[in-house]
Design an enzyme around this catalytic site. Structure first.
Site, short mmCIF file in Angstrom:
data_model
loop_
_atom_site.label_atom_id
_atom_site.label_comp_id
_atom_site.label_asym_id
_atom_site.label_seq_id
_atom_site.Cartn_x
_atom_site.Cartn_y
_atom_site.Cartn_z
CG ASP B 37 -2.50 0.63 0.85
OD1 ASP B 37 -2.30 1.92 0.42
OD2 ASP B 37 -3.09 0.21 1.08
CE1 TYR B 160 -13.82 2.06 -8.82
CE2 TYR B 160 -15.94 1.34 -9.79
CZ TYR B 160 -14.92 1.43 -8.85
OH TYR B 160 -14.76 0.39 -7.99
CE LYS B 164 -12.08 -0.82 -10.23
NZ LYS B 164 -11.22 -1.69 -9.46
CB VAL B 195 -17.99 -4.06 -0.78
CG1 VAL B 195 -17.43 -4.87 0.36
CG2 VAL B 195 -18.09 -4.56 -2.02
CB THR B 197 -14.67 -0.78 1.46
OG1 THR B 197 -15.21 0.31 0.36
CG2 THR B 197 -14.77 -2.06 1.38
N1 NAD Z 1 -16.26 -0.68 -2.01
C1 NAD Z 1 -17.10 -1.06 -3.27
O1 NAD Z 1 -18.34 -1.20 -3.07
C2 NAD Z 1 -16.28 -1.74 -4.35
C3 NAD Z 1 -17.21 -2.12 -5.37
C4 NAD Z 1 -16.82 -2.84 -6.58
C5 NAD Z 1 -15.33 -3.00 -6.62
N2 NAD Z 1 -14.35 -2.33 -5.70
C6 NAD Z 1 -13.09 -2.30 -5.74
O2 NAD Z 1 -12.44 -2.93 -4.96
C7 NAD Z 1 -10.95 -2.61 -4.52
C8 NAD Z 1 -10.83 -2.09 -3.38
O3 NAD Z 1 -11.70 -1.08 -2.90
P1 NAD Z 1 -12.15 -0.80 -1.28
O4 NAD Z 1 -13.65 -0.53 -1.46
O5 NAD Z 1 -11.74 -1.63 -0.53
O6 NAD Z 1 -11.23 0.54 -1.47
P2 NAD Z 1 -10.52 1.34 -0.01
O7 NAD Z 1 -10.39 2.79 -0.64
O8 NAD Z 1 -11.12 1.14 1.24
O9 NAD Z 1 -9.21 0.49 -0.12
C9 NAD Z 1 -8.27 0.80 -1.13
C10 NAD Z 1 -6.65 0.66 -0.84
O10 NAD Z 1 -6.27 0.72 -1.91
C11 NAD Z 1 -5.03 1.61 -1.59
N3 NAD Z 1 -4.54 2.52 -2.81
C12 NAD Z 1 -5.02 3.50 -3.44
N4 NAD Z 1 -4.16 3.82 -4.51
C13 NAD Z 1 -2.77 2.89 -4.52
C14 NAD Z 1 -1.84 3.07 -5.16
N5 NAD Z 1 -1.51 3.90 -6.24
N6 NAD Z 1 -0.91 2.36 -4.76
C15 NAD Z 1 -0.98 1.33 -3.84
N7 NAD Z 1 -2.27 1.36 -3.06
C16 NAD Z 1 -3.32 2.25 -3.22
C17 NAD Z 1 -5.47 2.75 -0.59
O11 NAD Z 1 -4.57 3.27 0.22
C18 NAD Z 1 -6.69 1.80 0.31
O12 NAD Z 1 -5.65 1.07 1.27
C19 NAD Z 1 -11.05 -1.32 -5.55
O13 NAD Z 1 -10.03 -1.76 -6.79
C20 NAD Z 1 -12.52 -1.02 -5.85
O14 NAD Z 1 -12.55 -0.19 -7.13
C21 NAD Z 1 -14.93 -1.88 -4.46
#
Ligand code: NAD
Lengths: 260, 267
Positions: B37, B160, B164, B195, B197
């Site tokens: 991270d 986005y 994706k 999700v 988060t």
């Molecule tokens: N939360 C949702 O509803 C949801 C739905 C579909 C897909 N996703 C995908 O799931 C994945 C995780 O999402 P999340 O909800 O846990 O997000 P989050 O923001 O809670 O966590 C993302 C993490 O990625 C890290 N990060 C961001 N940019 C970075 C970089 N350049 N290098 C290294 N680390 C980096 C952040 O520091 C953070 O710790 C993402 O790819 C997101 O697009 C999330």
């Protein structure tokens, strides 16, 4: 094997051979009580002895036999948590110019009406579970839902149709708050007895085997156990947020074209 | 369950959200897990996470958009572990707003993190993963976290959506390529619905600022209602699917897209 399915009761249609039999073994090994259907009593007896499952002679397309089967299961187990609508066939299938309408009707009856009846009766049983409605239904479609075959018209049609059954049923369950999940698995070519026989009936079995194997860029067919692993995952509470989904398991066969 | 004993995994964006839930799950299954991270290794958050997760976890500072950092990361995994079985390309950011006023910089940043990073991670981890994958039964496993928004469009989420969607097809292209060459690496995409988060919470905080009619809480409960299963997902439910793909149970799965969306895209 971990016991993700302890306390659950599963029904598997067409469980005497192939993917169905592998699913009987896998779900039983994860702690489920398993009932399976089919018509090969001899194969069934061996599988029951091996896994502790129960066998129920039954044909999926026979609507009248469904209430009888479900009553029998209810007496035996008192609940239903998992149903795997797996029974399917392709005998008599052909291309659009040549298919015989009786063969067409037969394949539709087993692969499509049979799946509809399985989902319908499983759902009715799951709604009556002692601690309230709930369960996981998995339908065995095929990668051919996404890639129709010219020489297997009825098979391709039914495998596409059951994906619509899955989505419609999943949405129905959601709208009615039944806590029943419905999903499809779409296997590529799986080395079952059905495929092995088909290969051996060809003029050049070695070449046919090679052709089947090279459909996947992995250059092999799936093993029945590999499909059963996915079925077990979808059956378990690990998949609690998964419903209305189609999971392709085909070694990238339909992921694209292989290029030149 | 202990399906991953002896395996080594790297999870990008592993400090929070779906990332940390995945780290926890892979640890439970017996893997050694490297969290990658943005924060510095001596950051208090990083130290707290490592302390809580215990010995089988370690930390690597990695900005996934930086090629030189990926090269260094792959080299350090080789040096410290000698293998890499599982790569979860999870780091991701959102980017919302109407196309006509969106700064090009926003588009570029979202594409860089959500899409370019998959190319860079895959490119630099492939050699080590192939060596590892050829020695294990189910092969090595790359899991790209796309989204249902990699499958269906969404109003005012164009970067986005595009990033994706790119993840979805990059997955298929690499799955075919690696399978055809017998490299022993499977590649699949996971498509979560909504999700619970920090990403979702922060996105809705921002949306609520832009749209003063609703609060973030109202937007979230609308999402619950719009999801056929009646709720958004917990990060652990996405992690369970990732763990399945990482395990030998998924040995014939490559080039697949696993939707985990409570029925969202079926409706
Ligand atoms: N939360 C949702 O509803 C949801 C739905 C579909 C897909 N996703 C995908 O799931 C994945 C995780 O999402 P999340 O909800 O846990 O997000 P989050 O923001 O809670 O966590 C993302 C993490 O990625 C890290 N990060 C961001 N940019 C970075 C970089 N350049 N290098 C290294 N680390 C980096 C952040 O520091 C953070 O710790 C993402 O790819 C997101 O697009 C999330």
């Amino acid at each position: 094997m971990s016991k993700r399915l302890e306390g659950k009761v599963a029904l598997i249609t067409g469980g005497t051979s192939g993917i169905g039999a592998a699913a009987v073994r896998r779900l039983a090994s994860e702690g489920a009580k398993v009932a399976f259907t089919g018509s090969n009593a001899e194969a069934a007896a061996a599988l029951c002895a091996e896994t502790g499952a129960s066998f129920h002679p039954h044909r999926v397309q026979n609507a009248d036999a469904w209430p009888v089967l479900m009553e029998e299961l209810h007496k035996l187990y008192g609940r239903l948590d998992i149903a795997f609508a797996n029974a399917g066939m392709e005998a008599g299938d052909s291309n659009i110019e040549e298919i015989d309408v009786n063969n067409w009707n037969n394949i539709i009856a087993v692969n499509q009406t049979g799946v509809m009846l399985t989902v319908q009766h499983a759902m009715r049983a799951m709604k009556k579970n002692p601690e309230g409605s709930g369960g996981s239904i998995i339908v065995n479609s095929s990668m051919n839902a996404n890639r129709a075959m010219g020489n297997f018209l009825a098979y391709s049609v039914t495998k596409t149709a059951v994906c619509a059954i899955v989505k419609s049923s999943a949405i129905h369950c959601a709208l009615t708050g039944t806590k029943i999940r419905v999903n499809a698995v779409l296997p590529g070519v799986v080395e079952t007895a059905m495929i092995t026989n088909l290969i051996n009936q060809q003029e050049d079995p070695v070449a046919t085997r090679k052709a089947y194997e090279s459909m996947s860029p992995m250059r092999r067919m799936a093993k029945v156990e590999e499909i059963a692993g996915l079925v077990a995952f979808l059956a378990s509470d690990e998949a609690a947020f998964i419903s209305g989904a189609e999971y392709v398991i085909d070694g990238a066969t339909t992921a694209g074209t292989m290029g030149v | 369950m202990k399906r991953l004993e002896g395996r080594v995994a790297l999870v990008t964006g592993g400090l929070r959200g779906i990332g940390i839930a995945t780290v926890e799950r892979l640890l439970e299954e017996g893997a050694e897990v490297i969290i990658a991270d943005l924060k510095a290794p001596d950051d208090a958050d990083v130290q707290a996470v490592l302390k809580q997760l215990g010995q089988a976890s370690s930390y690597l500072q990695l900005n996934v958009t930086d090629e030189a950092q990926w090269e260094a990361a792959a080299a350090s995994v080789r040096r410290d572990f000698g293998r890499l079985d599982i790569l979860v390309n999870n780091a991701g950011i959102d980017g919302i707003g109407p196309v006509e006023t969106m700064p090009f910089e926003t588009w570029r940043r979202v594409m860089a993190v959500n899409s370019d990073a998959l190319f860079l991670g895959t490119k630099h981890c492939t050699v080590l993963m192939s060596e590892t994958g050829k020695k294990t039964r189910g092969g090595a496993s790359i899991i790209n976290i796309s989204s249902i928004m990699g499958i269906v469009g969404w109003i005012e989420a164009s970067p986005y959506n595009a990033s994706k969607g790119a993840a979805r097809l990059f997955t298929k292209a690499t799955a075919l390529e690696f399978a055809r060459k017998g490299m022993g690496i499977r590649v699949n995409s996971v498509h979560p619905g909504f999700v619970r988060t920090p990403l979702l919470q922060e996105g809705f905080d921002r949306a609520a600022e832009m749209n003063t009619a609703s609060t973030a809480q109202e937007l979230l409960s609308t999402l619950d209602q719009m999801t056929p299963l009646g709720r958004v997902a917990e990060p652990s439910e996405i992690a369970a699917t990732i763990a399945f793909l990482a395990s030998d149970d998924a040995s014939y799965m490559t080039g697949s897209e696993l939707v985990v969306d409570g029925g969202w895209t079926a409706q």
